[in-house]
Write an enzyme that holds these catalytic residues in place. Structure first.
Site, PDB file in Angstrom:
ATOM      1  N   CYS A 261       0.812  -1.223   0.000  1.00  0.00           N
ATOM      2  CA  CYS A 261       0.000   0.000   0.000  1.00  0.00           C
ATOM      3  C   CYS A 261       0.847   1.275   0.000  1.00  0.00           C
ATOM      4  O   CYS A 261       0.678   2.144  -0.865  1.00  0.00           O
ATOM      5  CB  CYS A 261      -0.969  -0.016   1.182  1.00  0.00           C
ATOM      6  SG  CYS A 261      -0.179   0.009   2.813  1.00  0.00           S
ATOM      7  N   HIS A 309      -2.439   1.089   6.691  1.00  0.00           N
ATOM      8  CA  HIS A 309      -2.839   0.918   5.291  1.00  0.00           C
ATOM      9  C   HIS A 309      -3.239   2.278   4.736  1.00  0.00           C
ATOM     10  O   HIS A 309      -3.795   3.113   5.449  1.00  0.00           O
ATOM     11  CB  HIS A 309      -4.005  -0.064   5.170  1.00  0.00           C
ATOM     12  CG  HIS A 309      -4.346  -0.409   3.745  1.00  0.00           C
ATOM     13  ND1 HIS A 309      -3.635  -1.337   3.025  1.00  0.00           N
ATOM     14  CD2 HIS A 309      -5.298   0.071   2.903  1.00  0.00           C
ATOM     15  CE1 HIS A 309      -4.135  -1.422   1.799  1.00  0.00           C
ATOM     16  NE2 HIS A 309      -5.149  -0.571   1.703  1.00  0.00           N
ATOM     17  N   HIS A 321      -5.736   1.615  -4.488  1.00  0.00           N
ATOM     18  CA  HIS A 321      -4.804   1.143  -3.458  1.00  0.00           C
ATOM     19  C   HIS A 321      -4.321  -0.267  -3.801  1.00  0.00           C
ATOM     20  O   HIS A 321      -4.878  -0.953  -4.662  1.00  0.00           O
ATOM     21  CB  HIS A 321      -5.482   1.148  -2.081  1.00  0.00           C
ATOM     22  CG  HIS A 321      -6.542   0.099  -1.893  1.00  0.00           C
ATOM     23  ND1 HIS A 321      -6.651  -0.665  -0.757  1.00  0.00           N
ATOM     24  CD2 HIS A 321      -7.549  -0.332  -2.719  1.00  0.00           C
ATOM     25  CE1 HIS A 321      -7.667  -1.497  -0.866  1.00  0.00           C
ATOM     26  NE2 HIS A 321      -8.234  -1.312  -2.051  1.00  0.00           N
TER      27      HIS A 321
END
Length: 348
Positions: A261, A309, A321
């Site tokens: 990420c 994240h 993402h």
């Protein structure tokens, strides 16, 4: 007759009991065999994988932070060594200047000690004529100026040497501290890396236990969102990330073909000419905070209480993402990913 009927009823009750016991035992055995053979339902296996992946992601981001900390202390060590060298050079030059002036100062001091007429009174007392007085006074002023200049220069060189010595000592202390801190950071990095490898191994083991159908369901559909119109670094970063849809997720990967990420966020912004820290723990302090109601394309959304994240907002309630192990870079509803920790804007 009555006794015979009683015996018959007893045999029927015994038969029913045996049948009931056999049925219960069979059901228990079947259930036990089923549970032993398949301890997890498909949804449970995917759920366990998600939890393991989240834990591994947290540790991975901690490793990135440890790497950044270690690199920062290495930079500080290099700066401290350079400052030490510069200060020691200043001290050496000042010492040379001192030695060059020392002889002149010593001669002037000796002259005064030996009674050389240096006062205006002595000049007046020993001058036979006004002309001689003026000549002697002029010479005296030159000598006094020369003495003052020599003493001032010597004093300045001495101060420079002392200041340089203090700076060199402070720089050496900084270097020693940086060495110690870098050692600590390296030890932490090694420990976190070991923990990360263990967590990732659990994730991959769990993923390998899934059937092909479970893996396909877990991966979900890929996205195919086209580039945004517009200009500026934020739009450029969004389009860079959108151009990587379908790229596999790999823990710790920074691109250009695989990503995690924070790796995707840093890579996308680098393509837009913006240098961004490597991990979420640093990225979450980068730029400035904005509210969800203020979000615009290019803002970075962080998730979970650990901010472990993140993804890049593209507008319309969507982010692009790199989700997790077994999934590819994709566009998703920003609220569907998890609890939002914060939103940061990396550009003006």
């Amino acid at each position: 007759m009555a006794a015979k009927e009683k015996r018959s009823a007893a045999r029927r009750r015994t038969g029913h009991a045996v049948l009931l016991a056999t049925t219960v035992l069979s059901t228990t055995l079947v259930a036990g065999t089923s549970a032993s053979a398949d301890p997890q339902q498909p949804g449970d296996a995917a759920g366990k994988l998600r939890e393991l992946a989240k834990r591994a992601e947290v540790v991975t981001e901690e490793v990135k932070q440890a790497k950044e900390n270690y690199a920062a202390h290495q930079d500080e060590l290099r700066r401290a060594k350079a400052d030490t060298a510069a200060a020691e050079h200043t001290v050496a030059q000042a010492r040379q200047r001192q030695e060059a002036l020392r002889g002149k100062v010593d001669r002037l001091s000796a002259s005064a000690y030996e009674g050389t007429p240096l006062s205006n009174v002595s000049v007046l007392m020993t001058s036979e004529t006004p002309r001689a007085l003026l000549d002697r006074a002029s010479a005296l002023n030159v000598l006094a100026d020369d003495k003052k200049s020599a003493l001032d220069s010597f004093s300045a060189a001495t101060s420079a040497a002392e200041n340089g010595q203090r700076q060199a000592s402070a720089a050496r202390d900084r270097a020693a501290k940086a060495v110690t801190e870098a050692g600590k950071q390296r030890a932490q990095l090694v420990a976190r890396k070991k923990a990360m490898d263990a967590e990732i191994a659990k994730v991959r083991s769990q993923y390998d236990s899934l059937s092909s159908a479970q893996r396909a369901e877990y991966a979900g559909p890929d996205s195919d969102v086209g580039p945004l119109a517009g200009s500026g670094a934020a739009i450029a970063a969004v389009n860079a990330a959108l151009g990587k849809q379908g790229s596999p997720y790999v823990f710790g990967a920074k691109g250009p073909s695989t990503f995690d990420c924070s790796g995707l966020v840093a890579w996308a912004y680098r393509q837009a000419g913006v240098s961004v820290p490597a991990g979420t723990q640093s990225q979450v302090g980068f730029g400035r905070a904005v509210s969800e109601s203020e979000m615009r394309p290019g803002d970075v959304v962080f998730y979970y209480s650990s901010a472990s994240h993140d993804g890049i907002y593209i507008g319309g309630g969507k982010v692009v993402h790199a989700p997790t192990e077994g999934q590819n870079v994709k566009v998703a509803d920003y609220r569907s990913i998890g609890d939002v920790h914060s939103v940061r804007r990396f550009t003006s």
